[in-house]
Design an enzyme around this catalytic site. Structure first.
Site, PDB file in Angstrom:
ATOM      1  N   ASP A 147     -14.737   6.271  -1.309  1.00  0.00           N
ATOM      2  CA  ASP A 147     -14.326   5.932  -2.682  1.00  0.00           C
ATOM      3  C   ASP A 147     -15.124   6.714  -3.729  1.00  0.00           C
ATOM      4  O   ASP A 147     -14.559   7.229  -4.700  1.00  0.00           O
ATOM      5  CB  ASP A 147     -14.505   4.428  -2.935  1.00  0.00           C
ATOM      6  CG  ASP A 147     -13.411   3.592  -2.266  1.00  0.00           C
ATOM      7  OD1 ASP A 147     -12.292   4.098  -2.105  1.00  0.00           O
ATOM      8  OD2 ASP A 147     -13.695   2.430  -1.910  1.00  0.00           O
ATOM      9  N   SER A 149       0.812  -1.219   0.000  1.00  0.00           N
ATOM     10  CA  SER A 149       0.000   0.000   0.000  1.00  0.00           C
ATOM     11  C   SER A 149       0.851   1.277   0.000  1.00  0.00           C
ATOM     12  O   SER A 149       1.895   1.340   0.652  1.00  0.00           O
ATOM     13  CB  SER A 149      -0.895   0.004   1.238  1.00  0.00           C
ATOM     14  OG  SER A 149      -1.562   1.240   1.340  1.00  0.00           O
ATOM     15  N   SER A 208      -0.706   4.084   0.981  1.00  0.00           N
ATOM     16  CA  SER A 208      -1.427   4.971   1.906  1.00  0.00           C
ATOM     17  C   SER A 208      -0.558   5.467   3.060  1.00  0.00           C
ATOM     18  O   SER A 208      -0.652   6.646   3.436  1.00  0.00           O
ATOM     19  CB  SER A 208      -2.679   4.264   2.437  1.00  0.00           C
ATOM     20  OG  SER A 208      -3.596   4.100   1.383  1.00  0.00           O
ATOM     21  N   TYR A 221      -3.993   1.956 -11.266  1.00  0.00           N
ATOM     22  CA  TYR A 221      -2.957   2.990 -11.318  1.00  0.00           C
ATOM     23  C   TYR A 221      -1.556   2.395 -11.362  1.00  0.00           C
ATOM     24  O   TYR A 221      -0.586   3.127 -11.531  1.00  0.00           O
ATOM     25  CB  TYR A 221      -3.076   3.971 -10.136  1.00  0.00           C
ATOM     26  CG  TYR A 221      -3.211   3.309  -8.792  1.00  0.00           C
ATOM     27  CD1 TYR A 221      -4.480   3.085  -8.245  1.00  0.00           C
ATOM     28  CD2 TYR A 221      -2.098   2.878  -8.088  1.00  0.00           C
ATOM     29  CE1 TYR A 221      -4.622   2.459  -7.021  1.00  0.00           C
ATOM     30  CE2 TYR A 221      -2.242   2.262  -6.857  1.00  0.00           C
ATOM     31  CZ  TYR A 221      -3.510   2.052  -6.334  1.00  0.00           C
ATOM     32  OH  TYR A 221      -3.651   1.424  -5.119  1.00  0.00           O
ATOM     33  N   ASN A 263     -14.816   1.874   3.774  1.00  0.00           N
ATOM     34  CA  ASN A 263     -13.363   1.968   3.569  1.00  0.00           C
ATOM     35  C   ASN A 263     -12.699   2.881   4.601  1.00  0.00           C
ATOM     36  O   ASN A 263     -11.477   3.001   4.622  1.00  0.00           O
ATOM     37  CB  ASN A 263     -13.008   2.430   2.145  1.00  0.00           C
ATOM     38  CG  ASN A 263     -13.101   3.931   1.979  1.00  0.00           C
ATOM     39  OD1 ASN A 263     -13.899   4.592   2.654  1.00  0.00           O
ATOM     40  ND2 ASN A 263     -12.291   4.489   1.103  1.00  0.00           N
ATOM     41  N   GLY A 315     -17.916  -4.937  -9.610  1.00  0.00           N
ATOM     42  CA  GLY A 315     -17.395  -5.210  -8.271  1.00  0.00           C
ATOM     43  C   GLY A 315     -17.456  -3.976  -7.386  1.00  0.00           C
ATOM     44  O   GLY A 315     -18.189  -3.011  -7.660  1.00  0.00           O
ATOM     45  N   GLY A 316     -16.669  -4.010  -6.305  1.00  0.00           N
ATOM     46  CA  GLY A 316     -16.712  -2.937  -5.316  1.00  0.00           C
ATOM     47  C   GLY A 316     -16.341  -1.584  -5.887  1.00  0.00           C
ATOM     48  O   GLY A 316     -16.999  -0.567  -5.591  1.00  0.00           O
ATOM     49  N   LYS A 335     -13.832  -4.843   3.436  1.00  0.00           N
ATOM     50  CA  LYS A 335     -14.707  -3.676   3.257  1.00  0.00           C
ATOM     51  C   LYS A 335     -16.175  -3.963   3.575  1.00  0.00           C
ATOM     52  O   LYS A 335     -16.925  -3.057   3.917  1.00  0.00           O
ATOM     53  CB  LYS A 335     -14.592  -3.143   1.826  1.00  0.00           C
ATOM     54  CG  LYS A 335     -13.320  -2.353   1.566  1.00  0.00           C
ATOM     55  CD  LYS A 335     -13.361  -1.740   0.169  1.00  0.00           C
ATOM     56  CE  LYS A 335     -12.229  -0.775  -0.044  1.00  0.00           C
ATOM     57  NZ  LYS A 335     -12.360  -0.031  -1.307  1.00  0.00           N
ATOM     58  N   GLY A 395     -17.503  -3.503 -15.420  1.00  0.00           N
ATOM     59  CA  GLY A 395     -17.253  -4.169 -14.142  1.00  0.00           C
ATOM     60  C   GLY A 395     -18.410  -3.931 -13.189  1.00  0.00           C
ATOM     61  O   GLY A 395     -19.136  -2.927 -13.315  1.00  0.00           O
TER      62      GLY A 395
END
Ligand code: NAP
Length: 298
Positions: free
Chosen positions: A112, A25, A27, A232, A97, A138-139, A76, A136
């Site tokens: 998000d 990560s 973050s 990314y 999140n 998904g989440g 999540k 897509g």
């Protein structure tokens, strides 16, 4: 605020990232750079948390005075019942999140959709009556359709599970989309026609992380299109490379990552985050260390 001097100190309070795995990560780099810039007495630590340990880790963080946390894959959804209060946003997106410990106990939130909405609306100028197609279901796609619905776009969801695409189209409508449609992503004719009506084309699948191509119509954009890949790392997927070659505007998902981080930071600190500091720290952590961010959306 902290006094200039050594940091962290015995009074520094933690903000955590809970996920499995979390070693890649970016973050911690983003948030610690911003805490340093604003001289906040907080430190952000990535805590690798197995699913079976989530309950104990969340309660332990509350007990030691953590200010908040980010929650990423695979927690999540499973963290929801551990929260005392869920924000309307977390209810709408269906995932948490961001955690904040405050006077009401543990609040679960989601940043998000706000993060992506900021990038698309404020930075790329997307909004009603633009058409947008999301690949897509998904989440990340859920956050994308909420963001696009809120911007008043006409939203088409393309997925290989038509029932899931229908559900997300309904979510976009609930969020305020001008029009909604759901398609089977394997139906080339329908997808090509929908792309022809759209300005924004979003990849919300992991396809491209290992060089995979998207379904064929997604590789036939033109100068009228804006291509946005939630991926990314790598920064240039085959989808973005094809879009750029065709004269379309092309953007990777780092802006969304920074956007969700900025919104979480605001919830923990009550302060406006230094967005350029978050962006520069994320880019340095990612592109100076190419394996960073390869597994986690946060
Ligand atoms: P997820 O919940 O696992 O959803 C992945 C989606 O991709 C599902 O709808 C899945 O379809 C679809 N998919 C996978 N392979 C496919 C294929 N061959 N053809 C068609 N559809 C396919 O993952 P997620 O959390 O939404 O993440 C999706 C991507 O967004 C990842 O690359 C992630 O790194 C990125 N992301 C970026 C950010 C950011 O801040 N930039 C944040 C979150 C996520 P099925 O449901 O049918 O399997």
């Amino acid at each position: 605020m902290r006094r200039p001097g050594p940091w962290p100190t015995a009074a520094t309070r933690p903000v955590a990232l809970l996920g499995w795995p979390v070693a890649h990560s970016v973050s911690p780099a983003m948030h610690n750079a911003a805490f340093r810039e604003q001289q906040l007495d907080l430190v952000y630590v990535a805590l690798p948390t197995r699913p079976a340990d989530l309950h104990r880790v969340v309660h332990a963080l509350g007990a030691v005075g953590a200010v908040g946390a980010n929650v990423t894959v695979p927690h999540k959804e499973t963290v929801r019942p551990l929260c005392d209060v869920l924000s309307d946003e977390a209810e709408l997106v269906g995932a948490v999140n961001t955690l904040v410990w405050d006077a009401d106990g543990l609040r679960g939130d989601n940043t998000d959709a706000a993060g992506l909405g900021h990038v698309l609306g404020e930075e790329l100028g997307i909004g009603g009556p633009d058409g947008a197609i999301v690949l897509g279901t998904g989440g990340a796609a859920r956050a994308a359709v909420v963001a696009l619905g809120r911007l008043g776009c006409a939203v088409t969801v393309a997925g290989r599970r038509p029932d899931a695409a229908e559900e997300l189209a309904g979510l976009a409508e609930l969020a305020g989309a001008a029009e909604v449609d759901a398609l089977d992503s394997r139906d080339e004719g329908d997808v090509a026609a929908a792309i022809g009506r759209c300005r924004l084309v979003v990849n919300a699948t992991p396809l491209g992380m290992a060089g995979e191509e998207l379904p064929a119509p997604f590789h036939r954009l033109g100068p009228v299109h804006v291509a946005y890949d939630l991926i990314y790392n790598p920064p240039e997927t085959p989808f973005l490379a094809a879009a750029r070659a065709a004269g379309a505007e092309a953007h990777h998902g780092l802006g969304m990552l920074v956007g969700q981080a900025a919104a979480s930071y605001r919830l923990w600190t009550g302060q406006e985050p230094p967005r350029p500091v978050l962006s520069a720290a994320a880019a340095a952590a990612l592109f100076d260390r190419p394996d960073a961010g390869s597994r986690s959306g946060t």
